[in-house]
Design a protein around this motif. Structure first.
Motif, PDB file in Angstrom:
ATOM      1  N   UNK A 240     -11.538  78.657  28.659  1.00  0.00           N
ATOM      2  CA  UNK A 240     -12.502  77.780  27.996  1.00  0.00           C
ATOM      3  C   UNK A 240     -13.699  77.594  28.938  1.00  0.00           C
ATOM      4  N   UNK A 241     -14.747  78.426  28.829  1.00  0.00           N
ATOM      5  CA  UNK A 241     -15.936  78.200  29.665  1.00  0.00           C
ATOM      6  C   UNK A 241     -16.731  77.015  29.087  1.00  0.00           C
ATOM      7  N   UNK A 242     -16.713  75.896  29.781  1.00  0.00           N
ATOM      8  CA  UNK A 242     -17.275  74.646  29.225  1.00  0.00           C
ATOM      9  C   UNK A 242     -18.434  74.104  30.070  1.00  0.00           C
ATOM     10  N   UNK A 243     -19.007  74.939  30.944  1.00  0.00           N
ATOM     11  CA  UNK A 243     -20.065  74.466  31.835  1.00  0.00           C
ATOM     12  C   UNK A 243     -21.443  74.523  31.195  1.00  0.00           C
ATOM     13  N   UNK A 244     -22.475  74.177  31.960  1.00  0.00           N
ATOM     14  CA  UNK A 244     -22.408  73.746  33.358  1.00  0.00           C
ATOM     15  C   UNK A 244     -22.079  72.261  33.476  1.00  0.00           C
ATOM     16  N   UNK A 245     -21.044  71.946  34.256  1.00  0.00           N
ATOM     17  CA  UNK A 245     -20.641  70.562  34.479  1.00  0.00           C
ATOM     18  C   UNK A 245     -21.250  70.100  35.792  1.00  0.00           C
ATOM     19  N   UNK A 246     -22.289  69.287  35.690  1.00  0.00           N
ATOM     20  CA  UNK A 246     -23.053  68.836  36.843  1.00  0.00           C
ATOM     21  C   UNK A 246     -23.298  67.349  36.716  1.00  0.00           C
ATOM     22  N   UNK A 247     -23.666  66.739  37.835  1.00  0.00           N
ATOM     23  CA  UNK A 247     -24.210  65.381  37.777  1.00  0.00           C
ATOM     24  C   UNK A 247     -25.590  65.459  38.429  1.00  0.00           C
ATOM     25  N   UNK A 248     -26.549  66.120  37.733  1.00  0.00           N
ATOM     26  CA  UNK A 248     -27.790  66.492  38.403  1.00  0.00           C
ATOM     27  C   UNK A 248     -28.666  65.327  38.822  1.00  0.00           C
ATOM     28  N   UNK A 249     -28.518  64.193  38.159  1.00  0.00           N
ATOM     29  CA  UNK A 249     -29.429  63.090  38.471  1.00  0.00           C
ATOM     30  C   UNK A 249     -28.728  61.920  39.141  1.00  0.00           C
ATOM     31  N   UNK A 250     -27.557  62.197  39.742  1.00  0.00           N
ATOM     32  CA  UNK A 250     -26.858  61.141  40.474  1.00  0.00           C
ATOM     33  C   UNK A 250     -27.726  60.673  41.638  1.00  0.00           C
ATOM     34  N   UNK A 251     -28.006  59.384  41.678  1.00  0.00           N
ATOM     35  CA  UNK A 251     -28.866  58.843  42.738  1.00  0.00           C
ATOM     36  C   UNK A 251     -28.010  58.358  43.907  1.00  0.00           C
ATOM     37  N   UNK A 342     -46.673  71.666  56.987  1.00  0.00           N
ATOM     38  CA  UNK A 342     -46.176  72.569  55.932  1.00  0.00           C
ATOM     39  C   UNK A 342     -44.709  72.387  55.591  1.00  0.00           C
ATOM     40  N   UNK A 343     -43.961  71.623  56.388  1.00  0.00           N
ATOM     41  CA  UNK A 343     -42.541  71.529  56.064  1.00  0.00           C
ATOM     42  C   UNK A 343     -41.806  70.389  56.723  1.00  0.00           C
ATOM     43  N   UNK A 344     -40.544  70.239  56.320  1.00  0.00           N
ATOM     44  CA  UNK A 344     -39.684  69.166  56.827  1.00  0.00           C
ATOM     45  C   UNK A 344     -38.327  69.746  57.206  1.00  0.00           C
ATOM     46  N   UNK A 345     -37.867  69.391  58.418  1.00  0.00           N
ATOM     47  CA  UNK A 345     -36.496  69.717  58.829  1.00  0.00           C
ATOM     48  C   UNK A 345     -35.681  68.438  58.704  1.00  0.00           C
ATOM     49  N   UNK A 346     -34.615  68.490  57.913  1.00  0.00           N
ATOM     50  CA  UNK A 346     -33.819  67.289  57.610  1.00  0.00           C
ATOM     51  C   UNK A 346     -32.345  67.580  57.849  1.00  0.00           C
ATOM     52  N   UNK A 347     -31.525  66.534  57.812  1.00  0.00           N
ATOM     53  CA  UNK A 347     -30.077  66.711  57.871  1.00  0.00           C
ATOM     54  C   UNK A 347     -29.535  66.853  56.452  1.00  0.00           C
ATOM     55  N   UNK A 348     -28.384  66.224  56.204  1.00  0.00           N
ATOM     56  CA  UNK A 348     -27.832  66.287  54.841  1.00  0.00           C
ATOM     57  C   UNK A 348     -28.768  65.551  53.891  1.00  0.00           C
ATOM     58  N   UNK A 349     -28.946  66.117  52.697  1.00  0.00           N
ATOM     59  CA  UNK A 349     -29.881  65.541  51.727  1.00  0.00           C
ATOM     60  C   UNK A 349     -29.334  65.815  50.336  1.00  0.00           C
ATOM     61  N   UNK A 350     -29.557  64.919  49.365  1.00  0.00           N
ATOM     62  CA  UNK A 350     -29.016  65.155  48.008  1.00  0.00           C
ATOM     63  C   UNK A 350     -29.657  66.403  47.386  1.00  0.00           C
ATOM     64  N   UNK A 351     -28.882  67.455  47.320  1.00  0.00           N
ATOM     65  CA  UNK A 351     -29.403  68.766  46.927  1.00  0.00           C
ATOM     66  C   UNK A 351     -30.026  68.774  45.539  1.00  0.00           C
ATOM     67  N   UNK A 352     -29.300  68.215  44.566  1.00  0.00           N
ATOM     68  CA  UNK A 352     -29.793  68.257  43.178  1.00  0.00           C
ATOM     69  C   UNK A 352     -31.124  67.530  43.042  1.00  0.00           C
ATOM     70  N   UNK A 353     -31.261  66.439  43.758  1.00  0.00           N
ATOM     71  CA  UNK A 353     -32.498  65.651  43.699  1.00  0.00           C
ATOM     72  C   UNK A 353     -33.690  66.474  44.182  1.00  0.00           C
ATOM     73  N   UNK A 354     -33.470  67.300  45.200  1.00  0.00           N
ATOM     74  CA  UNK A 354     -34.538  68.154  45.727  1.00  0.00           C
ATOM     75  C   UNK A 354     -34.819  69.296  44.749  1.00  0.00           C
TER      76      UNK A 354
END
Length: 482
Positions: A240-251, A342-354
């Motif tokens: 049963x392919x039922x995707x995409x199962x995401x929580x893309x806007x989780x804050x 021109x850019x930013x070096x960051x640590x862990x960051x909410x991927x979907x939000x970016x």
């Protein structure tokens, strides 16, 4: 009204948990006859609150049980061994929780099905004790599921020896359009040290009554159809392919500096920024980090780079964030000053939000399946740089079969201890970065097209995932007598 209870047992790892919880929400939103109970287990000593769990709409239809913490045998090295030990230790707690649920049949309906994680097939045995079907929630793609079945079939045919198969440079595998190079096979197939893990895992996949796959037919049409037409896959449990199962806007408001990054992105032109991020476990040694830095600077592109510190224990422990003083010593001298505009070096960051931001034009990724689904959902092309697990297979499918990504290096691999197979040079990385930002490229067009389909397939009548969810609910409800 006929009712039914379903028990879901997710894997404690974040990448598995997110999509499993989204699936639980999907089921109760689709059919009010279902009552879902999610049995949540945590790795020992994990006291972190989880935003995904906290965001669950707990109701009479969706019930959450946090299983008691258990102690595990000391000196377990491997993540896979930890998960197996955790599942075994939790079995009595799971049986107790399920017994309590069956006592509520008058109120919520009888137990109709178990849904267990792809690494939790040992739980199928508990479902059998209660005489209900068990379905596996598979957090990778359909093509990868086909590969697992194919390899296990070969293993049984060749009396437990895959040597003859692995000696071929290119392999014909059901579910893939093209011949698959042997270097694109998952790490746990190529490494003899992992053989017992692979055999236990693959044989466990033969136990359940069906597979709920976090993918969708519009994305993996060839792989899905192969399950109905290829002689090596026909007759296996229903998929049963039922995707995409995401929580893309989780804050998540707990990440220091993420608001500054969003503000900076707001000032950048549309689709001009490349985002480099390698998942919750992805990191590199100092030599490789310098090559990435040179590639970024030489390319002259705008960037957001999620850079994390390699754990001394490899993949046994997740990476951590660098301090600013550590970054200044690690990166080429003056890099942060020269790229400040021109850019930013960051640590862990909410991927979907970016990825959701209109300024992001390309994504240098390790090709974890959740990351692939997120990038497709937001219409951002990937530059594929796999590291471990099944990421090489995902990257090959994306670049060569689906033509939806560009290549950085498909044969790059990091072992369990964090050792890479070779140093990827700056010129190759730079080529991938420039290629993924190509505004008029065929890859970008294809990703945009599938992106539109990914947003509709699950929610609109007629979408393939919408139909598969309906078929799955029918299967569950048919377990319950009228």
């Amino acid at each position: 009204m006929k009712k039914a209870q379903v028990v879901i047992i997710p894997h404690p790892g974040l990448s598995h948990l997110v999509s499993t919880l989204e699936f639980a929400k999907l089921l109760i939103n689709r059919d009010n006859r279902l009552r879902i109970t999610v049995l949540v287990m945590k790795f020992p000593n994990n006291t972190e609150p989880d935003a995904n769990i906290e965001s669950l709409p707990i109701s009479d239809s969706l019930h959450l049980i946090n299983l008691p913490e258990v102690s595990l045998p000391p000196n377990i090295d491997r993540r896979s061994a930890v998960v197996h030990a955790l599942l075994e230790a939790q079995k009595p707690n799971i049986k107790q929780a399920v017994s309590n649920l069956t006592a509520e049949e008058d109120q919520h309906g009888p137990l109709a099905a178990f849904i267990v994680d792809m690494f939790g097939t040992t739980m199928v045995d508990i479902a059998k004790e209660y005489s209900v079907p068990a379905l596996v929630f598979f957090t990778s793609g359909v093509a990868f599921l086909g590969l697992m079945f194919h390899l296990h079939t070969l293993f049984e045919r060749d009396n437990g020896d895959l040597t003859r198969f692995l000696q071929q440079n290119e392999l014909a595998i059901p579910g893939f359009n093209n011949l698959v190079p042997s270097y694109s096979l998952p790490s746990f197939v190529l490494d003899k040290e992992w053989e017992s893990f692979f055999i236990n895992y693959a044989s466990g996949l033969k136990k359940p009554n069906g597979f709920i796959v976090n993918s969708f037919e519009e994305l993996e049409s060839h792989a899905v159809h192969s399950f109905f037409s290829h002689p090596d896959l026909a007759g296996l449990p229903t998929i049963y392919p039922v995707g995409p199962l995401l929580n893309p806007y989780l804050k998540t408001d707990k990440v220091v500096g993420s608001e500054d990054i969003i503000k900076w992105l707001d000032d950048q032109p549309s689709s001009s920024v490349v985002f480099l991020c390698f998942g919750s476990m992805g990191s590199f040694d100092e030599e490789q980090v310098k090559e990435i830095a040179h590639a970024i600077e030489n390319s002259g592109v705008r960037f957001v780079w999620s850079l994390r510190k390699l754990s001394p224990k490899g993949f046994r422990h997740p990476p951590s964030n660098y301090s600013l003083s550590e970054l200044e010593l690690l990166l080429p001298e003056g890099f942060l000053d020269r790229t400040a505009e021109t850019g930013k070096v960051v640590g862990w960051i909410p991927q979907a939000q970016i990825l959701a931001h209109q300024a992001i034009g390309g994504f240098v990724s390790h090709c974890g399946w959740n990351s692939i689904l997120e990038s497709i959902y937001f219409g951002v092309p990937i530059a594929a740089w796999p590291l471990y697990a099944e990421q090489q297979t995902n990257a090959f499918e994306l670049v060569c079969d689906l033509k939806m990504a560009v290549e950085v290096a498909l044969d790059y691999r990091v072992d369990f201890y964090g050792e890479r197979n070779y140093l990827l040079t700056a010129d190759k990385i730079e080529r991938g970065i420039k290629s993924v930002l190509d505004k008029n490229g065929e890859v970008r067009k294809k990703v945009k097209e599938i992106s539109e389909k990914s947003k509709k397939t699950l929610l609109e009548e007629g979408g393939s995932s919408y139909n598969y969810v309906g078929n799955l609910i029918d299967f569950i409800m048919n377990q319950v007598r009228d």
